[in-house]
Design an enzyme around this catalytic site. Structure first.
Site, PDB file in Angstrom:
ATOM      1  N   ARG A  66      16.486 -35.072 -28.023  1.00 56.73           N
ATOM      2  CA  ARG A  66      17.768 -34.056 -28.159  1.00 56.73           C
ATOM      3  C   ARG A  66      17.683 -33.910 -26.547  1.00 56.73           C
ATOM      4  O   ARG A  66      16.809 -32.912 -26.269  1.00 56.73           O
ATOM      5  CB  ARG A  66      17.011 -33.085 -29.335  1.00 56.73           C
ATOM      6  CG  ARG A  66      18.783 -32.761 -29.561  1.00 56.73           C
ATOM      7  CD  ARG A  66      18.374 -32.070 -30.941  1.00 56.73           C
ATOM      8  NE  ARG A  66      20.475 -31.536 -31.015  1.00 56.73           N
ATOM      9  CZ  ARG A  66      20.472 -30.732 -31.938  1.00 56.73           C
ATOM     10  NH1 ARG A  66      20.085 -30.611 -32.493  1.00 56.73           N
ATOM     11  NH2 ARG A  66      21.424 -30.102 -32.466  1.00 56.73           N
TER      12      ARG A  66
ATOM     13  N   ASP B 237      16.592 -28.626 -38.889  1.00 54.79           N
ATOM     14  CA  ASP B 237      16.302 -26.733 -39.330  1.00 54.79           C
ATOM     15  C   ASP B 237      15.439 -26.424 -39.949  1.00 54.79           C
ATOM     16  O   ASP B 237      15.273 -26.772 -41.566  1.00 54.79           O
ATOM     17  CB  ASP B 237      17.690 -27.354 -39.479  1.00 54.79           C
ATOM     18  CG  ASP B 237      18.857 -27.464 -38.965  1.00 54.79           C
ATOM     19  OD1 ASP B 237      19.011 -27.295 -38.136  1.00 54.79           O
ATOM     20  OD2 ASP B 237      20.000 -27.797 -39.268  1.00 54.79           O
TER      21      ASP B 237
END
Length: 138
Positions: free
Chosen positions: A81, A102
């Site tokens: 990422r 998350d």
């Protein structure tokens, strides 16, 4: 030890492998994986993009919330990422991503800092989060 619920999402590359690699990295650096939801396929939300695979996991950890956030962001970077969601004109601008990790819940804590909000502020409005989480969260 604390119990943490984490949401995983991916819509680039080998999605199944991305989820597996994220779970393995979480197990190695964050704590013991106690439960995993099924994997769900979902359309992208908030932008035009590839379909996502989403999953939720339950983790036992000794890490404090801010350190947990640092570790999950480090895992995201190691898995490819390159940037987090940008904010333009006060609204998030979403894009395709190799992995998104998350923190949804951390014990019964409520945290609201500049870098971390727990419970995750958007989780209850997102079916792609709540459906997998509902399998493993009492």
């Amino acid at each position: 030890m604390s119990i943490v619920y984490i949401s995983l999402g991916t819509n680039l590359g080998n999605k199944q492998q991305n989820l597996s690699r994220a779970i393995n990295a979480i197990h190695q650096t964050v704590g013991k994986i106690l439960a995993q939801s099924s994997i769900y396929e979902n359309e992208s939300v908030g932008f035009e993009g590839n379909t996502f695979l989403n999953q939720a996991i339950k983790v036992e950890t000794a890490l404090f919330p801010e350190h947990l956030l640092q570790k999950t962001q480090e895992i995201e970077r190691k898995l490819g990422r390159t940037q987090k969601t940008a904010i333009e004109n006060g609204a998030p601008v979403y894009e395709n991503r190799v992995i998104d990790i998350d923190i949804l819940l951390y014990d019964d804590l409520q945290i609201n800092t500049e870098t971390l909000t727990i419970p995750h502020p958007e989780m209850f409005g997102r079916e792609f989060v709540m459906k997998p989480l509902g399998e493993i969260w009492p």
